[in-house]
Write an enzyme that holds these catalytic residues in place. Structure first.
Site, short mmCIF file in Angstrom:
data_model
loop_
_atom_site.label_atom_id
_atom_site.label_comp_id
_atom_site.label_asym_id
_atom_site.label_seq_id
_atom_site.Cartn_x
_atom_site.Cartn_y
_atom_site.Cartn_z
N CYS A 1 0.87 -1.18 0.00
CA CYS A 1 0.00 0.00 0.00
C CYS A 1 0.91 1.23 0.00
O CYS A 1 2.13 1.09 -0.01
CB CYS A 1 -0.99 -0.01 1.17
SG CYS A 1 -0.30 0.16 2.81
N CYS B 1 -2.02 1.37 -4.18
CA CYS B 1 -0.72 1.97 -4.53
C CYS B 1 -0.66 2.39 -5.99
O CYS B 1 0.35 2.89 -6.45
CB CYS B 1 0.44 1.03 -4.18
SG CYS B 1 0.57 -0.44 -5.19
N CYS C 1 3.49 0.13 -8.24
CA CYS C 1 3.97 -1.24 -8.10
C CYS C 1 4.46 -1.77 -9.44
O CYS C 1 3.72 -1.77 -10.42
CB CYS C 1 2.83 -2.12 -7.58
SG CYS C 1 3.37 -3.76 -7.09
#
Length: 131
Positions: free
Chosen positions: A9, A83, A87
């Site tokens: 996150c 996120c 990522c």
């Protein structure tokens, strides 16, 4: 070899820390557990710590850490929680995106349902990985 799960996150202070705590609690050493954040906070959210303590899981010793592409590459499952595009994506890695409210700034009563939703999702993940 145990499957590896990475929870990601933004701040690695709430959702991902609770998820990692649940997975370690429910799967023990049968799953390797990592968590990280795209912009890690200085410490774990104290309300998340309190919410987990209510169910007997201690996450006080955890420290938010920066997402490392090598962790993503080494993981069998990467679970993202808000996120966004931070990522990295690697072909062959299983990705899941869990839409969960961010517990930042919320009181304990508001964090409990987030904690419980994370538990339900982690239980499903454990059944899938180890079932």
């Amino acid at each position: 070899m145990s499957p590896s799960v990475l929870f990601v996150c933004v701040h690695n202070a709430g959702r991902s820390q609770m998820a990692a705590g649940w997975l370690q609690h429910l799967a023990g050493d049968r799953v390797d557990v990592l968590s990280a954040g795209s912009e890690p906070a200085g410490s774990v959210n104290p309300v998340a710590v309190e919410a987990m303590a209510e169910v007997g899981i201690d996450i006080t010793g955890r420290q938010p850490r920066l997402l490392d592409p090598d962790d993503v590459r080494a993981s069998d499952v990467v679970v993202t929680m808000g996120c966004g595009d931070a990522c990295p994506f690697f072909p062959g890695t299983r990705y899941e995106d869990w839409e969960l409210d961010d517990p930042a700034g919320l009181d304990l009563a508001a964090v409990r349902p987030i904690r419980d939703e994370i538990r339900a999702r982690v239980e499903t993940l454990v059944a899938d990985l180890l079932g």
